[in-house]
Design a protein around this motif. Structure first.
Motif, PDB file in Angstrom:
ATOM      1  N   TYR A  88      -8.638  -3.548  -5.880  1.00 22.56           N
ATOM      2  CA  TYR A  88      -7.912  -3.482  -4.518  1.00 22.56           C
ATOM      3  C   TYR A  88      -6.638  -3.234  -4.737  1.00 22.56           C
ATOM      4  O   TYR A  88      -5.611  -3.927  -4.959  1.00 22.56           O
ATOM      5  CB  TYR A  88      -8.170  -4.604  -3.824  1.00 22.56           C
ATOM      6  CG  TYR A  88      -7.697  -4.318  -2.267  1.00 22.56           C
ATOM      7  CD1 TYR A  88      -8.160  -3.525  -1.415  1.00 22.56           C
ATOM      8  CD2 TYR A  88      -6.230  -5.015  -2.026  1.00 22.56           C
ATOM      9  CE1 TYR A  88      -7.962  -3.516  -0.029  1.00 22.56           C
ATOM     10  CE2 TYR A  88      -6.013  -4.809  -0.699  1.00 22.56           C
ATOM     11  CZ  TYR A  88      -6.760  -3.947   0.185  1.00 22.56           C
ATOM     12  OH  TYR A  88      -5.937  -3.795   1.466  1.00 22.56           O
ATOM     13  N   THR A 113       1.085  -1.103   0.175  1.00 22.06           N
ATOM     14  CA  THR A 113      -0.136   0.036  -0.024  1.00 22.06           C
ATOM     15  C   THR A 113       0.870   1.260   0.004  1.00 22.06           C
ATOM     16  O   THR A 113       0.581   2.336  -0.596  1.00 22.06           O
ATOM     17  CB  THR A 113      -1.164  -0.025   1.196  1.00 22.06           C
ATOM     18  OG1 THR A 113      -1.942   0.991   0.844  1.00 22.06           O
ATOM     19  CG2 THR A 113      -0.354   0.242   2.706  1.00 22.06           C
ATOM     20  N   MET A 140      -6.917   3.393  -0.463  1.00 24.52           N
ATOM     21  CA  MET A 140      -8.297   3.551  -0.538  1.00 24.52           C
ATOM     22  C   MET A 140      -9.018   4.248  -1.505  1.00 24.52           C
ATOM     23  O   MET A 140     -10.171   3.709  -1.819  1.00 24.52           O
ATOM     24  CB  MET A 140      -8.804   3.591   0.834  1.00 24.52           C
ATOM     25  CG  MET A 140     -10.257   3.300   1.091  1.00 24.52           C
ATOM     26  SD  MET A 140     -10.783   3.778   2.831  1.00 24.52           S
ATOM     27  CE  MET A 140      -9.704   2.534   3.711  1.00 24.52           C
ATOM     28  N   LEU A 144     -11.517 -10.691  -1.464  1.00 20.82           N
ATOM     29  CA  LEU A 144     -12.245  -9.620  -0.944  1.00 20.82           C
ATOM     30  C   LEU A 144     -13.490  -9.097  -1.254  1.00 20.82           C
ATOM     31  O   LEU A 144     -14.371  -8.830  -0.348  1.00 20.82           O
ATOM     32  CB  LEU A 144     -11.207  -8.352  -0.985  1.00 20.82           C
ATOM     33  CG  LEU A 144     -10.067  -8.047  -0.273  1.00 20.82           C
ATOM     34  CD1 LEU A 144      -8.985  -6.707  -0.627  1.00 20.82           C
ATOM     35  CD2 LEU A 144     -10.472  -7.944   1.456  1.00 20.82           C
ATOM     36  N   MET A 168      -9.514   2.458  -4.452  1.00 21.23           N
ATOM     37  CA  MET A 168     -10.379   1.164  -4.490  1.00 21.23           C
ATOM     38  C   MET A 168     -11.530   1.120  -4.978  1.00 21.23           C
ATOM     39  O   MET A 168     -12.174   2.044  -4.675  1.00 21.23           O
ATOM     40  CB  MET A 168     -10.223   0.678  -2.872  1.00 21.23           C
ATOM     41  CG  MET A 168     -11.023  -0.596  -2.611  1.00 21.23           C
ATOM     42  SD  MET A 168     -10.712  -1.129  -1.000  1.00 21.23           S
ATOM     43  CE  MET A 168     -11.723  -0.108  -0.204  1.00 21.23           C
ATOM     44  N   ASN A 171      -4.948  -0.293   1.612  1.00 23.56           N
ATOM     45  CA  ASN A 171      -5.845   0.279   2.597  1.00 23.56           C
ATOM     46  C   ASN A 171      -5.578   1.583   3.302  1.00 23.56           C
ATOM     47  O   ASN A 171      -6.194   1.980   4.224  1.00 23.56           O
ATOM     48  CB  ASN A 171      -6.257  -0.863   3.571  1.00 23.56           C
ATOM     49  CG  ASN A 171      -7.789  -0.917   3.808  1.00 23.56           C
ATOM     50  OD1 ASN A 171      -8.720  -0.707   2.851  1.00 23.56           O
ATOM     51  ND2 ASN A 171      -8.182  -1.041   5.117  1.00 23.56           N
ATOM     52  N   GLY A 177      -8.932  -8.921  -5.817  1.00 25.08           N
ATOM     53  CA  GLY A 177     -10.070  -9.028  -5.136  1.00 25.08           C
ATOM     54  C   GLY A 177     -11.477  -9.439  -5.857  1.00 25.08           C
ATOM     55  O   GLY A 177     -12.398  -9.830  -5.273  1.00 25.08           O
ATOM     56  N   ARG A 211     -16.551  -0.562   1.080  1.00 23.78           N
ATOM     57  CA  ARG A 211     -15.365  -0.596   2.030  1.00 23.78           C
ATOM     58  C   ARG A 211     -14.812   0.828   2.259  1.00 23.78           C
ATOM     59  O   ARG A 211     -14.050   1.019   3.036  1.00 23.78           O
ATOM     60  CB  ARG A 211     -14.428  -1.405   1.532  1.00 23.78           C
ATOM     61  CG  ARG A 211     -14.552  -2.944   1.210  1.00 23.78           C
ATOM     62  CD  ARG A 211     -14.602  -3.580   2.623  1.00 23.78           C
ATOM     63  NE  ARG A 211     -15.249  -5.051   2.479  1.00 23.78           N
ATOM     64  CZ  ARG A 211     -14.304  -6.053   2.294  1.00 23.78           C
ATOM     65  NH1 ARG A 211     -12.952  -5.694   2.125  1.00 23.78           N
ATOM     66  NH2 ARG A 211     -14.655  -7.317   2.261  1.00 23.78           N
TER      67      ARG A 211
END
Length: 397
Positions: A132, A106, A140, A358, A143, A135, A188, A148
């Protein structure tokens, strides 16, 4: 389950699997009752060479006897990191010749997004639905799964999404776009491979409008698809490559690679354009170098394609609708999330570790170490089929 695990360690879900791990070696993990579990997940594609690989372990021990952390990233010349980046340049296309080492996938995504904005002077980022990429807040933001993200908004502005393999959507890449970020195989989302030269068409569109193409190799990378990186299967050269997971042989690491011309932009205007304390840590870099050497000096990468064939020949069952993916990045699909959950949990009871994806509830993750043997593949697949037979028998009563 160890109650202290729940009480003192922050959790990611209300229902962790909770296995109390004693030790792990090769393709097996052992719990504190000395029950062994065949590992078809490899730490979610991270343990490329299995557990306690002697070459990786020895590299870590040798480096620990010399020095550990001595200075923040980029100030001192430390042999393990330098050797690793030099070797990486020798294995990648000529335009991908300078690597920035960080601590996780990430963080590598964050660095790549910053580099794209710094290179182009543009703000718009494009990603894919059901993508994905990590995070943290920037990762994010790209994403493609709103459920999420919604609790953490506002995120980065000026982010748009396209559908993977949808060529018409490529017109959304314009002269406003700094970069498009996409996985070479969507993880994911269900291990979706590019079709009809989709990655080549993305690169062509980027060249037309002056945008950069970033590929996320955090899951496909390091031999899992038969090549060192997934994009090498699709005859395309991205502008930035992001890597992590399998890179460190089980150690925490990430990196992004681009041309020296682009990467050097992070050194001025402003200085310290991307900084990290522990990136390029000598112990971690030693593990990375040992992993890369093992992959390139053996037939492990080519063998993934033969092992894929074996998996596909064995995983034939009425409850399996298809097997997606490439090499040892596979997903056995069932008709429902309920079936998938039962298979994964029942297999763990019988000594086989499987896991979820995911965003695709029907998928059973199969991403074992590249070192897994044919005998171990047959052993694990037999457990899957046994569990599925039991599910069918129960449901027909």
């Amino acid at each position: 389950m160890n109650p202290d695990f729940i009480k003192y360690q922050a959790q990611t879900s209300p229902y962790p699997l909770g296995m109390e791990v004693s030790h792990a070696i090769g393709s097996y993990i052992y719990d504190t009752n000395d029950k062994k579990y065949l590992d078809f997940v490899a730490g979610v594609s991270a343990c490329t060479l299995g557990h306690q690989h002697p070459r990786v372990n020895q590299a870590i021990k040798d480096q620990l006897d010399k020095y550990s952390h001595v200075m923040v990233y980029g100030e001192y010349s430390q042999s393990p990191a330098v050797q690793y980046c030099k070797m990486m340049a020798s294995l990648l296309p000529e335009s991908l010749n300078k690597t920035y080492l960080v601590n996780s996938g990430t963080e590598a995504i964050e660095g790549a997004l910053k580099l794209a904005k710094r290179t182009t002077g543009r703000s718009q980022l494009i990603s894919c639905h059901n993508a994905y990429h990590g995070n943290t807040m920037g990762s994010m933001s790209v994403m493609g799964f709103e459920e999420r993200k919604q609790a953490f908004r506002p995120l980065l502005p000026d982010v748009d999404f396209i559908t993977f393999n949808n060529e018409e959507d490529l017109q959304k890449i314009t002269t406003r776009t700094a970069a498009i970020l996409l996985e070479t195989i969507q993880g994911g989302a269900g291990f979706i491979q590019p079709e009809n030269n989709f990655l080549q068409k993305v690169k062509k569109r980027c060249e037309e409008v002056g945008a950069l193409m970033i590929v996320d190799e955090i899951q496909p990378g390091f031999g899992r698809t038969g090549k060192l990186f997934g994009f090498q299967n699709y005859d395309v050269v991205p502008d930035i490559v992001v890597m992590g997971k399998g890179m460190g042989g089980g150690m925490p690491v990430g990196a992004f690679t681009a041309s020296a011309e682009r990467m050097d932009l992070l050194t001025e205007n402003p200085k310290l354009g991307h900084i990290t304390t522990f990136g390029g840590h000598p112990v971690i870099a030693s593990a990375c170098l040992a992993t890369l050497q093992e992959l390139t000096e053996t037939n492990l990468m080519a063998e993934t394609l033969e092992k894929e064939k074996l998996f596909r020949s064995l995983l034939v069952h009425p409850l399996i609708t298809e097997v997606r993916g490439k090499g040892l990045m596979l997903a056995a699909m069932t008709e429902s999330a309920e079936i998938t959950n039962e298979v994964i949990l029942s297999c763990q009871d019988k000594g086989l570790i499987l896991f979820w994806l995911l965003f695709e509830g029907c998928a059973i993750r199969i991403t074992p170490p590249l070192t897994i043997s044919e005998e171990e593949i047959r052993e694990g697949c037999a457990i899957i089929l046994e569990v599925m037979d039991e599910i069918m028998k129960k449901n027909t009563k």
